[in-house]
Motif scaffolding. Structure first.
Motif, mmCIF file in Angstrom:
data_model
loop_
_atom_site.group_PDB
_atom_site.id
_atom_site.type_symbol
_atom_site.label_atom_id
_atom_site.label_comp_id
_atom_site.label_asym_id
_atom_site.label_seq_id
_atom_site.Cartn_x
_atom_site.Cartn_y
_atom_site.Cartn_z
ATOM 1 N N LEU A 135 4.529 36.352 67.822
ATOM 2 C CA LEU A 135 4.158 35.100 68.463
ATOM 3 C C LEU A 135 3.482 35.453 69.785
ATOM 4 N N GLY A 136 2.404 34.812 70.083
ATOM 5 C CA GLY A 136 1.589 35.231 71.239
ATOM 6 C C GLY A 136 0.272 35.784 70.732
ATOM 7 N N GLU A 137 0.359 36.448 69.550
ATOM 8 C CA GLU A 137 -0.886 36.829 68.861
ATOM 9 C C GLU A 137 -1.290 35.710 67.896
ATOM 10 N N PHE A 138 -0.277 35.047 67.310
ATOM 11 C CA PHE A 138 -0.533 33.842 66.503
ATOM 12 C C PHE A 138 0.303 32.714 67.092
ATOM 13 N N GLY A 139 -0.025 31.490 66.728
ATOM 14 C CA GLY A 139 0.701 30.323 67.236
ATOM 15 C C GLY A 139 1.524 29.657 66.145
ATOM 16 N N LEU A 140 2.522 28.869 66.564
ATOM 17 C CA LEU A 140 3.391 28.153 65.632
ATOM 18 C C LEU A 140 3.857 26.866 66.308
ATOM 19 N N ALA A 141 3.698 25.750 65.625
ATOM 20 C CA ALA A 141 4.164 24.477 66.194
ATOM 21 C C ALA A 141 4.754 23.610 65.100
ATOM 22 N N PHE A 142 5.713 22.774 65.483
ATOM 23 C CA PHE A 142 6.232 21.774 64.567
ATOM 24 C C PHE A 142 5.601 20.434 64.935
ATOM 25 N N CYS A 143 5.037 19.781 63.934
ATOM 26 C CA CYS A 143 4.257 18.547 64.167
ATOM 27 C C CYS A 143 4.686 17.547 63.106
ATOM 28 N N PRO A 144 5.771 16.801 63.334
ATOM 29 C CA PRO A 144 6.357 15.997 62.270
ATOM 30 C C PRO A 144 5.407 14.969 61.688
ATOM 31 N N GLU A 145 5.535 14.789 60.370
ATOM 32 C CA GLU A 145 4.725 13.813 59.644
ATOM 33 C C GLU A 145 5.446 12.476 59.685
ATOM 34 N N ARG A 146 4.841 11.500 60.341
ATOM 35 C CA ARG A 146 5.516 10.213 60.533
ATOM 36 C C ARG A 146 4.927 9.129 59.647
ATOM 37 N N THR A 147 4.241 9.576 58.591
ATOM 38 C CA THR A 147 3.610 8.605 57.695
ATOM 39 C C THR A 147 4.601 8.122 56.656
ATOM 40 N N ALA A 148 4.257 7.014 55.986
ATOM 41 C CA ALA A 148 5.105 6.490 54.914
ATOM 42 C C ALA A 148 4.288 6.349 53.636
ATOM 43 N N SER A 149 4.963 6.524 52.499
ATOM 44 C CA SER A 149 4.298 6.343 51.203
ATOM 45 C C SER A 149 3.690 4.948 51.134
ATOM 46 N N GLY A 150 2.453 4.882 50.657
ATOM 47 C CA GLY A 150 1.778 3.589 50.502
ATOM 48 C C GLY A 150 0.804 3.287 51.632
ATOM 49 N N THR A 151 0.996 3.961 52.776
ATOM 50 C CA THR A 151 0.073 3.759 53.908
ATOM 51 C C THR A 151 -0.321 5.113 54.508
ATOM 52 N N ALA A 152 -0.277 6.163 53.690
ATOM 53 C CA ALA A 152 -0.407 7.520 54.223
ATOM 54 C C ALA A 152 -1.703 7.739 55.008
ATOM 55 N N LEU A 153 -2.853 7.382 54.409
ATOM 56 C CA LEU A 153 -4.118 7.707 55.079
ATOM 57 C C LEU A 153 -4.247 7.005 56.425
ATOM 58 N N SER A 154 -3.913 5.722 56.463
ATOM 59 C CA SER A 154 -4.039 5.013 57.743
ATOM 60 C C SER A 154 -3.004 5.508 58.743
ATOM 61 N N ASP A 155 -1.807 5.855 58.246
ATOM 62 C CA ASP A 155 -0.786 6.392 59.165
ATOM 63 C C ASP A 155 -1.236 7.723 59.782
ATOM 64 N N ILE A 156 -1.832 8.584 58.940
ATOM 65 C CA ILE A 156 -2.283 9.893 59.448
ATOM 66 C C ILE A 156 -3.335 9.702 60.539
ATOM 67 N N ARG A 157 -4.170 8.691 60.330
ATOM 68 C CA ARG A 157 -5.227 8.433 61.312
ATOM 69 C C ARG A 157 -4.708 7.767 62.575
ATOM 70 N N GLY A 158 -3.382 7.393 62.584
ATOM 71 C CA GLY A 158 -2.906 6.970 63.897
ATOM 72 C C GLY A 158 -2.058 5.729 64.006
ATOM 73 N N THR A 159 -1.243 5.432 63.000
ATOM 74 C CA THR A 159 -0.330 4.294 63.172
ATOM 75 C C THR A 159 0.642 4.567 64.326
ATOM 76 N N TYR A 160 1.102 5.814 64.396
ATOM 77 C CA TYR A 160 2.060 6.197 65.443
ATOM 78 C C TYR A 160 1.480 7.366 66.234
ATOM 79 N N PRO A 161 1.943 7.562 67.475
ATOM 80 C CA PRO A 161 1.556 8.773 68.191
ATOM 81 C C PRO A 161 2.000 10.017 67.414
ATOM 82 N N LYS A 162 1.253 11.103 67.573
ATOM 83 C CA LYS A 162 1.579 12.353 66.889
ATOM 84 C C LYS A 162 2.386 13.230 67.836
ATOM 85 N N VAL A 163 3.583 13.582 67.425
ATOM 86 C CA VAL A 163 4.453 14.440 68.230
ATOM 87 C C VAL A 163 4.164 15.898 67.868
#
Ligand SMILES: NC(=O)c1ccc[n+]([C@@H]2O[C@H](COP(=O)([O-])OP(=O)(O)OC[C@H]3O[C@@H](n4cnc5c(N)ncnc54)[C@H](O)[C@@H]3O)[C@@H](O)[C@H]2O)c1
Ligand SMILES: CC(=O)N[C@@H]1[C@@H](OP(=O)(O)OP(=O)(O)OC[C@H]2O[C@@H](n3ccc(=O)[nH]c3=O)[C@H](O)[C@@H]2O)O[C@H](CO)[C@@H](O)[C@@H]1O
Length: 456
Positions: free
Chosen positions: A177-205
């Protein structure tokens, strides 16, 4: 001279510790100079892969299932029920932005942004089953190059990035680590609205294993989302954010279920009381139901309990929610008995099999234990669900909505009220016992005997 003028002429293939300006890094991402790989092309992974493909023009999607890969490479989405996804897959495959492969190591050696969204589930005993993650992370490690960043989106038990993912990547790549990076970026989307959720229904943590990983994750998702990016202190904090969201929902639903179960002792309509209580802005009691399904809310409390086994409230909430199918069947027994019948002689319809309306997913749906318990008790069990062509494993005979009146039913258990059921003509049945687990139908004008969870 413009300090960034040199940037515009320099190509870069990776973002972690990139030596060009952030503006140039964003440009390199969105013009496809920085290749992206997305591992896991399921209900969440495919919408993510298609979204990254539309953004960057350079995505390889990886899945272990050759049928999934073949269909995607034919421009066909194997995931149904996601508005816009079929078109997005067709378009991005046709213009070369998205291709799919079963070879994770090969895709990893080409890509420099690695997005992981494989399934994370629980075993029979309630312990986390991270097999898919444990399969894919070593393969990514073998293809990892300096400057790469690995972004984990699968929900995981807190500590997984630091205790499992990072050491595996380091061991397989020979890098630190330091030569490569690693982050956890939770997926906050829900089935049925995935594409619009990914584009920004909620802030991305986003939470990096180090500060540079957080920076790169913020840059990447800052391009993908129209919403804000919320950086948190580290990967474990970000892992907790997602798990806490699910635990909050599970505990809150358990509270609603406990209240609903007490309606008899209290002698009131608890749904009416909940609605009135929720007019207070700080009060948000959820809805009771015959059980909590899906592969998110029932699993994430177990992820937390695997790390914090003394979290008694979390454990109890799970127990309460897991007891709701049996409680629902018990109510049906009572109502049938009061109507002069027995469950063993009854022809019972389970109305709705998926875990919530409008989705195809059946995992952890309370319809399964309810049908099994009715079948064990000797009832003749039918099930109707317009979302499902097949109901494998369900101990019930499938029935279509239009044939329900010909089934000579004694009882109906409402598990999942899909909107297609609105066309059911309840007055066309002989007298029924109806146990409505979702407060879905007003049958006041009929002669049916109705028990609504929480109301009586
Ligand atoms: N579905 C949701 O509503 C939702 C929402 C937020 C987060 N999540 C999380 O996202 C993750 C994925 O969920 P999903 O609903 O997309 O799962 P899914 O079951 O729909 O799909 C998983 C896909 O991954 C593939 N896969 C399995 N093992 C693999 C491996 N070793 N390498 C590559 N591919 C592999 C499968 O073949 C499948 O196509 C889970 O951690 C889940 O908790 C899901
Ligand atoms: C907070 C939230 O919305 N999170 C979502 C959740 O989505 P989901 O698809 O799992 O759906 P839910 O609505 O949470 O339902 C789950 C089960 O609980 C039952 N239920 C629900 C509310 C209630 O008041 N009473 C109930 O009984 C319902 O019937 C169903 O069986 O998890 C995803 C993955 O993490 C998230 O991404 C997504 O944001």
């Amino acid at each position: 001279m413009n300090p960034n003028s040199e940037d515009t002429t320099r190509t870069i293939e990776s973002l972690y510790h990139a030596s060009v300006s952030p503006v140039r890094q964003s440009e390199a991402l969105t013009t496809g100079e920085v290749p992206v790989a997305v591992y896991g092309l399921g209900k969440m992974g495919l919408p993510i892969a298609a979204s990254f493909a539309a953004l960057t023009g350079n995505v390889t999607g990886v899945d272990i299932d050759p049928d999934v890969v073949e269909r995607i490479n034919d421009g066909v989405s194997p995931v149904r029920g996601e508005p816009g996804l079929a078109d997005a897959v067709e378009r991005t495959v046709a213009d070369g932005s998205l291709s799919a492969s079963t070879d994770a190591a090969d895709a990893a050696s080409e890509a420099s942004v690695h997005v992981v969204i494989v399934p994370t589930v629980i075993r029979e005993d309630g312990s986390p089953d991270l097999t898919a993650l444990e399969q894919v992370v070593p393969a990514i490690g073998t293809g990892l190059d300096p400057g790469d960043v690995v972004l984990i989106e699968s929900t995981v038990p807190p500590g997984t990035c630091s205790e499992v993912v990072r050491p595996t990547l380091e061991a397989e790549s020979g890098l630190s680590l330091g030569e490569f990076g690693l982050a956890f970026c939770p997926e906050r989307t829900a089935s049925g609205t995935a594409l619009s959720d990914i584009r920004g229904t909620y802030p991305k943590v986003v939470g990096g294993a180090d500060a540079e990983s957080t920076r790169v994750a913020s840059l990447v998702y800052g391009e993908l989302t129209e919403n804000a990016v919320v950086p948190v202190s580290d990967a474990t904090t970000a892992e907790c954010v997602k798990v806490f969201e699910g635990v909050y929902r599970d505990v809150n639903i358990a509270l609603a279920n406990e209240i609903a179960r007490a309606s008899g002792e209290l002698g009131i309509d608890t749904l009416e009381a909940i609605d009135a209580a929720n007019t207070l802005s700080v009060c948000d009691i959820h809805r009771p139901g015959p059980g909590v399904g899906g592969h998110c809310i029932p699993y994430y409390p177990r992820f937390l309990l695997s790390r914090a086994p003394d979290a008694r409230l979390v454990r109890t909430a799970r127990e309460v929610n897991e007891s709701m199918p049996a409680f629902t069947v018990e109510k049906l027994r009572e109502q049938l008995r009061e109507a002069g019948g027995e469950v063993a002689d009854a022809r019972v319809l389970v109305l709705g099999v998926t875990y919530r309306p409008g989705v195809e997913e059946t995992r952890e749906s309370p319809a399964y234990p309810i049908a099994a318990e009715l079948d064990d008790a000797g009832a003749t069990v039918f099930a109707a669900d317009p979302m499902l062509d097949e109901m494998p494993g369900l101990r019930a005979t499938p029935a279509s909505i239009d044939e329900l009146t010909s089934l000579d039913l004694d009882a109906v258990v409402v598990v999942t009220p899909h909107e297609e059921f609105d066309r059911i003509e309840w007055s066309a049945f002989d007298d029924l016992v109806v146990v409505d687990g979702r407060d879905a139908y007003d049958l006041d004008g009929t002669t049916h005997r109705v028990y609504t969870l929480g109301r009586y």
